[in-house]
Design an enzyme around this catalytic site. Structure first.
Site, PDB file in Angstrom:
ATOM      1  N   GLY A 103      56.751  20.978  42.745  1.00  0.00           N
ATOM      2  CA  GLY A 103      55.152  21.124  42.728  1.00  0.00           C
ATOM      3  C   GLY A 103      54.405  20.488  41.836  1.00  0.00           C
ATOM      4  O   GLY A 103      53.194  20.234  41.890  1.00  0.00           O
ATOM      5  N   CYS A 113      42.724   7.360  68.656  1.00  0.00           N
ATOM      6  CA  CYS A 113      41.923   7.891  69.289  1.00  0.00           C
ATOM      7  C   CYS A 113      41.672   9.462  68.979  1.00  0.00           C
ATOM      8  O   CYS A 113      42.108  10.246  69.836  1.00  0.00           O
ATOM      9  CB  CYS A 113      42.281   7.860  71.090  1.00  0.00           C
ATOM     10  SG  CYS A 113      42.479   6.180  71.617  1.00  0.00           S
TER      11      CYS A 113
END
Ligand SMILES: *Cc1c(COP(=O)(O)O)cnc(C)c1O
Length: 430
Positions: free
Chosen positions: A245, A350
């Site tokens: 982390g 797209c």
């Protein structure tokens, strides 16, 4: 100009260490991921040095970047691996990481994956991080069927807020991960009574891209209390796995200092007289990589200018998925005093989400120019897809003045190699 010593301008051109990025674009085309060996080494060493004198396994969280050469590089520095699937386990072994340095995490391990971990290199892996009572039961059954005991740390959810993006916060009570620390003693008692389980440790992992160390400190304090209580109840807790982390600088964040992080471990954890494991992913690779891409078109719309790139969200999904910021710089250094103007930087896919940056101030750029999307070493190639039938971008590892193509671009035949047509397509019509 990039703030990263391994990706910097020389004679007006962005280099990866000693290699001109134009040379890489020429050799492999674009888009392409470019990684710096020196950066991997420096990041690893900064953490390893901070933990000098501590019995500490640095298990690289390979989901951040599972390229075999990246794994091999870390392995040669002494790292182990934190794996979250049977596939990752096999890749880690293929890259030469010893099973004794492999930790298996993940909320949904299958029996087959457990089997792989228990059998790895005959002796099995170092540790399974278990996330639920149901998983403990199954792991015990699988280990017993092989006549062995699985070394286990139970993932405890300390209910602290890592104050990071909601999709990468994992240590709050409402997240799916781990077992509530309030129920820990009950679950450890269950584990101790199972024939195929050997309790060896406690695991925590509170989230990703933490830039503030305070949530770690809260976690370590809770963890130390828990280890003391578990030992008092007779459990032989030999290792705490502190998870990963640690954040990096993407924009203007300040990355946490490994020395300060290690100081917290020395203060709260070491008095327990216990071994430590760490599972850094992003910290080790995030800023060691960039995505090299070409501007295909500069499109002047009514209200905006778009830079349309040859890389898209299939190559780097972080902006679309986490609203993540990535710095984007031209490979050819802009003229001194070049004026910046806001542009939208988008991919060819797209989807409206296929956007790397909106209203980003950029120096003048024309079609054909190369750009580097920085901080693309972690969760970039690893999360890539072939959406829109786009081939996975190649990966290049730089070492000083040399570079190697460590994964090439597949051909369309390779991309469809696993597909077969059903027999009825070729049967006579009638
Ligand atoms: C994702 C993950 C890591 C690595 O996280 P980073 O933020 O990349 O350091 C470590 N441990 C576990 C259990 C994880 O799920």
């Amino acid at each position: 100009m990039t703030g990263l010593p391994w990706f910097d301008y020389r004679d007006g051109v962005l280099h990866a260490e000693g290699v001109n990025l134009h040379a890489i674009a020429e050799a492999v085309g674009t888009p392409a991921y470019v990684y710096s060996s020196d950066a991997l080494t420096r990041q690893y060493r900064s953490l390893a040095d901070a933990f000098a004198g501590i019995d500490c396994l640095i298990a690289y969280a390979m989901k951040a970047n599972s390229n075999l050469s990246v794994l091999r590089h870390f392995g040669s520095l002494g790292a182990g691996a934190d794996v979250v699937s049977g596939g990752e386990l096999q890749l880690a072994m293929k890259a030469g990481i010893p099973p004794g340095k492999i930790i298996f995490a993940g909320v949904g391990k299958t029996r087959a994956e457990m089997m792989l971990g228990l059998k790895a290199g005959n002796t099995g892996i170092a540790q399974f991080n278990v996330e639920s009572e149901a998983e403990l039961q199954v792991l015990s059954e699988v280990a017993s069927s092989l006549g062995v005991k699985a070394p286990v740390a139970i993932r405890i959810n300390p209910d602290v807020d890592a104050k990071t993006h909601k999709k990468i916060t994992t240590g709050k009570a409402e997240n799916k991960f781990g077992i509530s620390y309030r129920r820990a003693s009950e679950v450890y008692a269950l584990a101790a009574g199972l024939p195929g389980i050997e309790v060896v440790g406690v695991h925590v992992h509170i989230g990703s891209q933490l830039t503030d160390l305070a949530p770690y400190e809260d976690t370590f304090i809770r963890l130390a209390e828990l280890v003391t209580a578990l030992r008092a109840a007779g459990h032989n807790i030999r290792r705490v796995d502190l998870g990963g982390g640690l954040g990096i600088r993407y924009d203007d964040e300040t990355a946490p200092d490994p020395q300060l992080y290690a100081a917290m471990v020395r203060k709260h954890i070491l008095p327990l007289g216990i071994a430590v494991a760490l599972e850094p992913g992003r910290f080790l690779v995030g800023n060691a990589g960039l995505l090299l891409t070409r501007v295909e078109y500069v499109k002047q719309a009514e209200e905006k200018t778009f830079l349309i790139l040859d890389s898209g969200m299939n190559d780097l999904i972080r902006p679309a998925m986490y609203e993540a910021f990535h710095r984007i710089v031209p490979v050819k250094a802009p003229e001194n005093g070049a004026e910046l103007a806001p542009v939208d930087i988008v991919g060819p896919i797209c989807e409206t989400g296929d956007t790397f940056a909106e209203g980003r101030p950029m120096p003048p750029v024309v079609a054909g120019d190369l750009l580097a999307i920085l901080s693309a070493g972690a969760y970039s190639s690893a999360m890539a897809s072939t959406y829109n039938a786009r081939p996975l971008a190649p990966e290049v590892l730089v070492h000083g003045d040399r570079f190697a193509i460590v994964r090439r671009r597949p051909s369309i035949d390779e991309m469809t190699a696993l597909e077969t047509m059903p027999g009825w397509f070729s049967e006579a019509q009638g």
